[in-house]
Scaffold this active site. Sequence first.
Site, PDB file in Angstrom:
ATOM      1  NE  ARG A   1      -2.245   4.613   4.526  1.00 49.55           N
ATOM      2  CZ  ARG A   1      -1.657   4.322   5.825  1.00 49.55           C
ATOM      3  NH1 ARG A   1      -2.176   3.093   5.927  1.00 49.55           N
ATOM      4  NH2 ARG A   1      -0.986   5.661   6.876  1.00 49.55           N
TER       5      ARG A   1
ATOM      6  NE  ARG B   1       1.933  -1.587   7.081  1.00 47.34           N
ATOM      7  CZ  ARG B   1       1.723  -3.441   6.858  1.00 47.34           C
ATOM      8  NH1 ARG B   1       2.918  -3.455   7.902  1.00 47.34           N
ATOM      9  NH2 ARG B   1       0.436  -3.907   7.473  1.00 47.34           N
TER      10      ARG B   1
ATOM     11  CD  GLU C   1      -1.994   6.323  10.240  1.00 47.04           C
ATOM     12  OE1 GLU C   1      -2.093   5.563  10.322  1.00 47.04           O
ATOM     13  OE2 GLU C   1      -1.297   7.270   9.803  1.00 47.04           O
TER      14      GLU C   1
ATOM     15  CB  THR D   1       6.236   6.135  10.488  1.00 48.64           C
ATOM     16  OG1 THR D   1       4.402   6.035   9.834  1.00 48.64           O
ATOM     17  CG2 THR D   1       6.696   6.335  12.029  1.00 48.64           C
TER      18      THR D   1
ATOM     19  NE  ARG E   1       0.350   1.593   4.696  1.00 45.71           N
ATOM     20  CZ  ARG E   1       1.126   2.411   5.274  1.00 45.71           C
ATOM     21  NH1 ARG E   1       1.457   3.380   4.673  1.00 45.71           N
ATOM     22  NH2 ARG E   1       1.399   2.313   6.548  1.00 45.71           N
TER      23      ARG E   1
ATOM     24  CD  GLU F   1       0.300   0.921  13.696  1.00 47.92           C
ATOM     25  OE1 GLU F   1       0.109   1.828  12.953  1.00 47.92           O
ATOM     26  OE2 GLU F   1       2.235   1.277  13.541  1.00 47.92           O
TER      27      GLU F   1
ATOM     28  NE  ARG G   1       2.939  -1.950  11.317  1.00 47.91           N
ATOM     29  CZ  ARG G   1       2.527  -1.045  10.634  1.00 47.91           C
ATOM     30  NH1 ARG G   1       0.600  -1.561   9.736  1.00 47.91           N
ATOM     31  NH2 ARG G   1       3.007  -0.191  10.225  1.00 47.91           N
TER      32      ARG G   1
ATOM     33  CB  CYS H   1       1.794   8.640  11.038  1.00 45.82           C
ATOM     34  SG  CYS H   1       2.953   8.452  12.176  1.00 45.82           S
TER      35      CYS H   1
HETATM   36  P1  ADP Z   1      -1.387  -0.524   6.926  1.00 45.44           P
HETATM   37  O1  ADP Z   1      -0.636  -1.055   6.303  1.00 45.44           O
HETATM   38  O2  ADP Z   1      -2.485   0.310   6.380  1.00 45.44           O
HETATM   39  O3  ADP Z   1      -0.806   0.675   7.411  1.00 45.44           O
HETATM   40  P2  ADP Z   1      -2.127  -1.745   9.064  1.00 45.44           P
HETATM   41  O4  ADP Z   1      -0.806  -2.630   9.366  1.00 45.44           O
HETATM   42  O5  ADP Z   1      -3.704  -1.324   9.866  1.00 45.44           O
HETATM   43  O6  ADP Z   1      -2.135  -1.454   8.324  1.00 45.44           O
HETATM   44  O7  ADP Z   1      -3.529  -3.292   7.990  1.00 45.44           O
HETATM   45  C1  ADP Z   1      -4.229  -3.366   7.222  1.00 45.44           C
HETATM   46  C2  ADP Z   1      -4.770  -4.328   7.300  1.00 45.44           C
HETATM   47  O8  ADP Z   1      -4.423  -5.212   5.793  1.00 45.44           O
HETATM   48  C3  ADP Z   1      -5.006  -5.140   8.344  1.00 45.44           C
HETATM   49  O9  ADP Z   1      -6.355  -5.924   7.950  1.00 45.44           O
HETATM   50  C4  ADP Z   1      -3.551  -6.008   8.062  1.00 45.44           C
HETATM   51  O10 ADP Z   1      -3.986  -7.412   8.699  1.00 45.44           O
HETATM   52  C5  ADP Z   1      -3.944  -6.537   6.492  1.00 45.44           C
HETATM   53  N1  ADP Z   1      -2.912  -7.116   5.728  1.00 45.44           N
HETATM   54  C6  ADP Z   1      -1.422  -6.330   5.857  1.00 45.44           C
HETATM   55  N2  ADP Z   1      -1.121  -7.421   5.166  1.00 45.44           N
HETATM   56  C7  ADP Z   1      -1.563  -7.924   4.567  1.00 45.44           C
HETATM   57  C8  ADP Z   1      -0.803  -8.725   3.636  1.00 45.44           C
HETATM   58  N3  ADP Z   1       0.104  -8.809   3.377  1.00 45.44           N
HETATM   59  N4  ADP Z   1      -1.986  -9.383   3.068  1.00 45.44           N
HETATM   60  C9  ADP Z   1      -3.163  -9.507   3.988  1.00 45.44           C
HETATM   61  N5  ADP Z   1      -3.575  -8.952   4.673  1.00 45.44           N
HETATM   62  C10 ADP Z   1      -2.313  -7.770   4.569  1.00 45.44           C
HETATM   63  N1  ILO Z   2       0.538   7.040  16.383  1.00 47.76           N
HETATM   64  C1  ILO Z   2       1.285   5.802  16.678  1.00 47.76           C
HETATM   65  C2  ILO Z   2       1.516   4.240  15.286  1.00 47.76           C
HETATM   66  C3  ILO Z   2       2.590   5.242  14.810  1.00 47.76           C
HETATM   67  C4  ILO Z   2       2.810   4.386  13.300  1.00 47.76           C
HETATM   68  N2  ILO Z   2       1.733   4.006  13.299  1.00 47.76           N
HETATM   69  C5  ILO Z   2       1.195   4.682  12.220  1.00 47.76           C
HETATM   70  C6  ILO Z   2       1.488   5.672  11.180  1.00 47.76           C
HETATM   71  N3  ILO Z   2      -0.486   4.210  11.952  1.00 47.76           N
HETATM   72  C7  ILO Z   2       2.221   5.380  18.044  1.00 47.76           C
HETATM   73  O1  ILO Z   2       2.717   6.391  17.869  1.00 47.76           O
HETATM   74  O2  ILO Z   2       2.661   4.147  17.955  1.00 47.76           O
END
Ligand code: ADP
Ligand code: ILO
Length: 340
Positions: free
Chosen positions: A213, A264, A209, A257, A110, A298, A293, A255
């Site tokens: 995305r 990501r 956020e 990061t 993403r 996250e 993660r 953010c």
């Molecule tokens: P982001 O990647 O948008 O920063 P998250 O870590 O919250 O946010 O992930 C968003 C969603 O994407 C979650 O439901 C997570 O399980 C899913 N996800 C992340 N990576 C994968 C993957 N490789 N395959 C399937 N789902 C994924």
């Molecule tokens: N604000 C949260 C998450 C930071 C990193 N993740 C994001 C961008 N979703 C923290 O400071 O732990």
Amino acid sequence: MNYPNFSSDCKSLLCKHLTKEIFEELKDKKSRYGYTLNRLIKSGLENPDSSIGVYVGDEESYEIFAPLLNPIIQEYHNFTNNHKSDMDPNHLDITNPDPNGEFILSTRIRVGRNLHCFPLGPNIAQRERLIVECMVSDALKSLDGELKGRYYPLLGMDKETQNRLIKDHFLFKEGDRFLESAGLNKEWPEGRGIFHNSNKTFLVWINEEDQLRIISMQKGGDIKEVFSRLSKAVKELEKSLKFAFSQRLGYITSCPTNLGTAMRASVHIKLPKLGKDMQKFQSITQKYDLQIRGVDGEHSQSKDYIYDISNRRRLGITEVEAVKQMTDGVQALIEAEKSL
Ligand code: ADP
Ligand code: ILO
């Protein structure tokens, strides 16, 4: 506003870098869109377990609050200057690290994007958020072929559909406390939603956020195919939307990061043996600068030894380099798992 009382066990980059001197220098500053230090640090103060602790309300705030934000950016990305972009899949020299489908369940890449000339999510007004939703959902209508899909606003979506989309990893969760404190959940669920194609390999989240995305995902470990689809989609959307971008920080996100590529790239991977040897597991993820993660994203836990492995750094590295580094790290994890 007085200098915050950070607890002695606070580990966020906010409490590390907000010295009394920087606080005094920034406490009365305000961006043209009205963003203040108070709002910048609110999430970190209300959530002492934050790892970062700040959310930025507009592009100008990255300059105004640079004495605090630059050290945070430098420490997270190990870089502060001159973003380079390369989303050309022809430059990505990788093969599927798991051709027999033994370890990788799915791949997802993403990028975050925000519209030029609008405040970012923590500082956006209700009407502006609706305009963003309208502009982005309109732009998505022009996509065709594999990218063709439909926009589903969260407002009016039944709970069962919403929960299924979340459970299947397609949709963002609701009620994140870090985003709540940053003001990112205001007027929820109005203005938020998800666009996806029929087989859910291409998706766009609107007004979570970040304003967009843009997501490409599919089962298995064909990382190059996932990247190629994302690259094509971003190129198409750039024809009708202008994204906030600065030469120094790359794509502007709420953010720090996510600055730079705002990318990501992750796999969901099953590693039962390494999962019982976290020292070895982490020595590999550290070497390749990868983040671990949980399976629901996250701040979630891993289940059945399935982990979400992704690139940690996003600024000072091109998109192609970030995906390559993640793929090499995943290859190393698979080799370690096989050897145990
Ligand atoms: P982001 O990647 O948008 O920063 P998250 O870590 O919250 O946010 O992930 C968003 C969603 O994407 C979650 O439901 C997570 O399980 C899913 N996800 C992340 N990576 C994968 C993957 N490789 N395959 C399937 N789902 C994924
Ligand atoms: N604000 C949260 C998450 C930071 C990193 N993740 C994001 C961008 N979703 C923290 O400071 O732990």
